[in-house]
Design a protein around this motif. Structure first.
Motif, short mmCIF file in Angstrom:
data_model
loop_
_atom_site.label_atom_id
_atom_site.label_comp_id
_atom_site.label_asym_id
_atom_site.label_seq_id
_atom_site.Cartn_x
_atom_site.Cartn_y
_atom_site.Cartn_z
N GLY A 49 63.13 41.28 30.30
CA GLY A 49 63.40 40.63 31.58
C GLY A 49 62.16 40.24 32.34
N THR A 50 60.97 40.58 31.85
CA THR A 50 59.75 40.27 32.60
C THR A 50 59.16 38.96 32.13
N ALA A 51 58.40 38.32 33.04
CA ALA A 51 57.76 37.04 32.70
C ALA A 51 56.60 37.30 31.75
N ARG A 52 56.45 36.41 30.77
CA ARG A 52 55.38 36.53 29.79
C ARG A 52 54.43 35.36 29.90
N ARG A 53 53.18 35.63 29.58
CA ARG A 53 52.18 34.56 29.55
C ARG A 53 52.40 33.72 28.32
N PRO A 54 52.22 32.40 28.44
CA PRO A 54 52.53 31.53 27.31
C PRO A 54 51.58 31.68 26.11
N LEU A 55 50.30 31.94 26.33
CA LEU A 55 49.37 31.97 25.21
C LEU A 55 49.27 33.36 24.55
N THR A 56 49.28 34.40 25.34
CA THR A 56 49.07 35.73 24.78
C THR A 56 50.37 36.46 24.49
N GLY A 57 51.43 36.10 25.15
CA GLY A 57 52.69 36.78 24.96
C GLY A 57 52.79 38.08 25.74
N ARG A 58 51.71 38.43 26.46
CA ARG A 58 51.74 39.65 27.28
C ARG A 58 52.35 39.35 28.63
N ARG A 59 52.89 40.36 29.26
CA ARG A 59 53.49 40.15 30.57
C ARG A 59 52.40 40.01 31.63
N ALA A 60 52.66 39.21 32.64
CA ALA A 60 51.71 38.98 33.73
C ALA A 60 51.80 40.15 34.71
N ARG A 61 50.67 40.81 34.91
CA ARG A 61 50.63 41.92 35.86
C ARG A 61 50.02 41.42 37.16
N PHE A 62 50.41 42.07 38.26
CA PHE A 62 49.96 41.65 39.58
C PHE A 62 48.44 41.70 39.69
N GLY A 63 47.80 42.73 39.19
CA GLY A 63 46.35 42.85 39.27
C GLY A 63 45.63 41.76 38.52
N ASP A 64 46.17 41.39 37.36
CA ASP A 64 45.57 40.31 36.57
C ASP A 64 45.65 38.98 37.31
N VAL A 65 46.80 38.71 37.87
CA VAL A 65 46.99 37.46 38.60
C VAL A 65 46.10 37.45 39.85
N LEU A 66 46.03 38.57 40.55
CA LEU A 66 45.18 38.66 41.75
C LEU A 66 43.71 38.44 41.39
N LEU A 67 43.26 39.01 40.31
CA LEU A 67 41.87 38.83 39.87
C LEU A 67 41.60 37.37 39.51
N GLN A 68 42.54 36.73 38.85
CA GLN A 68 42.36 35.31 38.51
C GLN A 68 42.29 34.44 39.76
N VAL A 69 43.10 34.75 40.75
CA VAL A 69 43.09 33.99 42.00
C VAL A 69 41.77 34.21 42.73
N VAL A 70 41.31 35.45 42.82
CA VAL A 70 40.06 35.75 43.52
C VAL A 70 38.88 35.11 42.78
N ALA A 71 38.83 35.23 41.47
CA ALA A 71 37.73 34.64 40.70
C ALA A 71 37.75 33.13 40.78
N GLY A 72 38.92 32.52 40.70
CA GLY A 72 39.04 31.08 40.83
C GLY A 72 38.62 30.59 42.21
N SER A 73 38.99 31.33 43.23
CA SER A 73 38.58 30.97 44.60
C SER A 73 37.08 31.08 44.77
N ALA A 74 36.47 32.13 44.20
CA ALA A 74 35.02 32.29 44.28
C ALA A 74 34.30 31.16 43.54
N ALA A 75 34.82 30.78 42.39
CA ALA A 75 34.21 29.67 41.64
C ALA A 75 34.33 28.36 42.40
N ALA A 76 35.48 28.11 43.01
CA ALA A 76 35.66 26.89 43.79
C ALA A 76 34.76 26.89 45.01
N ALA A 77 34.62 28.04 45.67
CA ALA A 77 33.75 28.13 46.84
C ALA A 77 32.29 27.91 46.46
#
Length: 90
Positions: A9-37
């Motif tokens: 019942g959990t959402a899976r990532r398309p490339l890895t097949g692993r489920r998306a965890r909140f910490g992973d998504v948060l880290l991607q958002v923070v790192a992406g924001s830092a790169a954009a800044a």
């Protein structure tokens, strides 16, 4: 019951097949924001430098960066040798 049944019942990532965890998504958002800044900051610094040098660029042209002659008597200026020396020594 296998572990596969418990996670259907959990959402899976398309490339890895692993489920998306909140910490992973948060880290991607923070790192992406830092790169954009950082990218925006570099662009703003470049704009500020060009704006500050607009008078010199208008008088001596962009060739000032590549010319190596420096003769204040004849009003011939070029920063090529100084920039090359700075790049080599650093």
């Amino acid at each position: 019951m296998s572990s596969l049944d418990a996670t259907t019942g959990t959402a899976r990532r398309p490339l890895t097949g692993r489920r998306a965890r909140f910490g992973d998504v948060l880290l991607q958002v923070v790192a992406g924001s830092a790169a954009a800044a950082a990218t925006v900051l570099v662009v703003l610094i470049a704009i500020k430098i060009v704006d500050g040098g607009r008078l010199s660029i208008g008088r001596f042209g962009v060739g000032f960066v590549t010319h190596v002659a420096w003769d204040p008597v004849k009003n011939v200026f070029g920063a090529g040798s100084f920039l090359y020396g700075t790049a080599v020594t650093s």
